[in-house]
Enzyme design. Structure first.
Site, PDB file in Angstrom:
ATOM      1  N   SER A  96       0.864  -1.189   0.000  1.00  0.00           N
ATOM      2  CA  SER A  96       0.000   0.000   0.000  1.00  0.00           C
ATOM      3  C   SER A  96       0.896   1.232   0.000  1.00  0.00           C
ATOM      4  O   SER A  96       1.547   1.540   1.009  1.00  0.00           O
ATOM      5  CB  SER A  96      -0.909   0.017   1.232  1.00  0.00           C
ATOM      6  N   LYS A 171      -7.440   1.739  -2.297  1.00  0.00           N
ATOM      7  CA  LYS A 171      -6.934   1.297  -0.991  1.00  0.00           C
ATOM      8  C   LYS A 171      -6.882   2.458  -0.005  1.00  0.00           C
ATOM      9  O   LYS A 171      -7.198   2.305   1.179  1.00  0.00           O
ATOM     10  CB  LYS A 171      -5.548   0.683  -1.140  1.00  0.00           C
ATOM     11  N   LYS A 239       0.795   5.664   8.284  1.00  0.00           N
ATOM     12  CA  LYS A 239       1.348   5.916   6.950  1.00  0.00           C
ATOM     13  C   LYS A 239       0.236   6.036   5.917  1.00  0.00           C
ATOM     14  O   LYS A 239       0.237   6.945   5.071  1.00  0.00           O
ATOM     15  CB  LYS A 239       2.310   4.783   6.587  1.00  0.00           C
TER      16      LYS A 239
END
Length: 297
Positions: A96, A171, A239
């Protein structure tokens, strides 16, 4: 059956690689921590000592590492994938990372004759172990079709969502929703603890109504048991929230609730909780409420 180089054998990558072995593929795995190859080797795969050793002769290269810098190192380093993969190799990045970075990698790969897909996953450690991951895929229709048998071995809901970068964009939206749900679940449990109710029963009825979600199903028990062993670490979700907020700002999209949750993730990291499961957002709610460490009624 394909010969697959699988780079990154952590919480997610290891079970995914094992599923690919059991599906009949030849899997050569690599991780910075060699001991992480043990489960894959036990399943019938082979461990490599370098990217060159893993990638040479592979039809497919799969990558599952934490963030953009690690993907860049794996792909573009002096001894990276792009240095050794043969033209025509299918590169599937399950990591990701930032959508714009993914697009750059795909363009660089295409110049070398490589076929690049961004295929980030959702479902956490349980989804990886049970091969029930949701996989959102960006890239060409042709490359998606070529990758489908491999994706089928590790996931359940597999959808082609657009060109390169689209998988990472979807995502990011997924992580926005999940973070908001986890934070609200933490607030609801802290709220319930302030009153004389049967919390297990309360969570059961909430899960059966409109408030029900996969987040309640998977994370409520971790909060109630105060078991924050990582299935998906706060540091990684922190993140991901950075990716969401940066991408939203670039697109001129306002995400006010997302911005608040991003700050709460940041607070958790600052309080030393980055290595815990993201259900540990509960600890931040308890700090703010002055109820830190109080037992569940």
């Amino acid at each position: 059956m394909s010969t697959i180089a699988f780079i990154g054998l952590g919480i997610m990558g290891s079970p995914m690689a094992c599923h690919l072995v059991r599906a009949g593929h030849t899997v050569i795995g690599l991780d910075q921590s060699p001991e992480r190859s043990a489960a894959m080797v036990e399943a019938g795969g082979r461990a490599a000592e370098s990217i060159e050793q893993a990638v040479k002769g592979a039809d497919v290269v799969a990558i599952m590492v934490p963030d953009s810098p690690q993907v860049q190192s794996v792909l573009l380093g002096d001894n990276g994938v792009f240095a050794y993969a043969q033209p025509g190799t299918l590169v599937i990045d399950f990591s990701s990372i930032r959508p714009d970075v993914t697009v750059e990698f795909a363009q660089m790969g295409a110049e070398r004759g490589l076929r690049i897909l961004d295929a980030p996953v959702s479902g956490g450690e349980p989804g990886a172990k049970n091969a029930t991951l949701s996989i959102m895929v960006g890239g060409s229709e042709e490359d998606f079709a070529a990758a489908k048998p491999i994706l089928d071995a590790v996931g359940k809901t597999i959808v082609h969502v657009g060109t390169n970068g689209a998988g990472q964009t979807v995502k990011a939206a997924n992580q926005l929703i999940v973070a908001g749900n986890i934070e609200l679940l933490a607030e609801a449990i802290t709220f319930l603890k302030a009153y004389d109710v049967d919390i297990d029963a309360a969570v059961q009825v909430l899960a059966g109504g409109l408030a029900g979600s996969a987040v309640i199903d998977q994370k409520a028990s971790k909060m109630l048991q105060r078991n924050f062993d990582p299935g998906f670490r706060i540091a990684l979700h922190h993140k991901d929230m950075g990716i969401v907020t940066a991408a939203a700002r670039e697109a001129g999209v306002v995400t006010p609730l997302g911005a608040v949750v991003a700050q709460l993730m940041s607070s958790a990291v600052a309080n030393g909780e980055g290595g815990l499961d993201h259900s540990a957002l509960l600890l931040g709610v308890e700090r703010l409420s002055g109820t830190e460490g109080e037992p569940t009624r």
